[in-house]
Design a protein around this motif. Sequence first.
Motif, PDB file in Angstrom:
ATOM      1  N   SER A 185       0.831  -1.209   0.000  1.00 37.51           N
ATOM      2  CA  SER A 185       0.000   0.000   0.000  1.00 37.51           C
ATOM      3  C   SER A 185       0.860   1.251   0.000  1.00 37.51           C
ATOM      4  N   ASP A 222       0.786   4.011  -2.931  1.00 39.14           N
ATOM      5  CA  ASP A 222       0.327   5.364  -2.591  1.00 39.14           C
ATOM      6  C   ASP A 222       1.387   6.423  -2.837  1.00 39.14           C
ATOM      7  N   ARG A 278      -5.278  -5.482  -3.084  1.00 45.55           N
ATOM      8  CA  ARG A 278      -4.547  -4.291  -2.668  1.00 45.55           C
ATOM      9  C   ARG A 278      -4.611  -3.218  -3.745  1.00 45.55           C
ATOM     10  N   ASP A 307      -7.873  -1.206  -3.828  1.00 44.85           N
ATOM     11  CA  ASP A 307      -8.011  -0.208  -2.766  1.00 44.85           C
ATOM     12  C   ASP A 307      -7.433   1.141  -3.173  1.00 44.85           C
ATOM     13  N   SER A 308      -6.708   1.167  -4.273  1.00 46.25           N
ATOM     14  CA  SER A 308      -6.022   2.386  -4.700  1.00 46.25           C
ATOM     15  C   SER A 308      -6.811   3.120  -5.776  1.00 46.25           C
TER      16      SER A 308
END
Length: 253
Positions: free
Chosen positions: A100, A104, A189, A192-193
């Motif tokens: 993550s 990010d 994962r 989620d971005s």
Amino acid sequence: MSLDPVSAASPSFPPRLLSRRLGVAVVSELVELIVTGQLHEGQLLPPEGPLSEHFGVSRTVLRESIKRLEEKGLVIVAQGRGTQVARSGSWNILDPVVLSALIDNDQSLGILDELTVVRSSLESLMAGVVAARRTDDELLRIEHALTAMRETEHDSDAFRHADFLFHITLMELSQNRLAENIAKSLYRRALDSARYQGMGHEGAFRLTLEEHSRVVEAITAKDVPSAEKAMRDHIEVAWQRRRFPTRRESRRA
């Protein structure tokens, strides 16, 4: 002698929760500092005292946090030498916190490009396995997953969920637990971005449906090479449709 359950539990339970929350915050901040290069490879972390003061936590919490970093492959703890930032090749990139932070903070989108390549490779192989040995009942499950996508084409949230379930269905039917676990971790994962969701594209859902249909057609025909190619092409092309151009790419254009 009897103990009051409330008075017996109260003194110890809240500090443990507080300690855990503090530890999570310390780990998250240190992970970000490392993956962004603010703490670079080979660099020694400050001594325990100053570092615990910086984060406002006890030395116990700090030690537990450093241990979590060591488990993630981000640091090397050596007696008498201190705690040193490990090389990136040692990082556990599949760790949710590490992955993550990489996603990010990656302005180049390079980690998402790499993720897409790995995911497409794994899922194409799994699609080929399913095509080679699928049963009629398994084919029915895949067809139902595709039908769910068709029925939700005009509801973006429902369509994305149906899309996710289509891929998960194929992963599970491949019966390759290692590939399934890695692919699921990467896929979840990434979803989620907001960067992975990317930009809208006119007709994107229609194109996605067409690409999924080609995967199902190949699996129906038990055509392994076509199933592998259809899945790989879908994942890589769909990412290119959504992918935001980076600043450097925009300047070149």
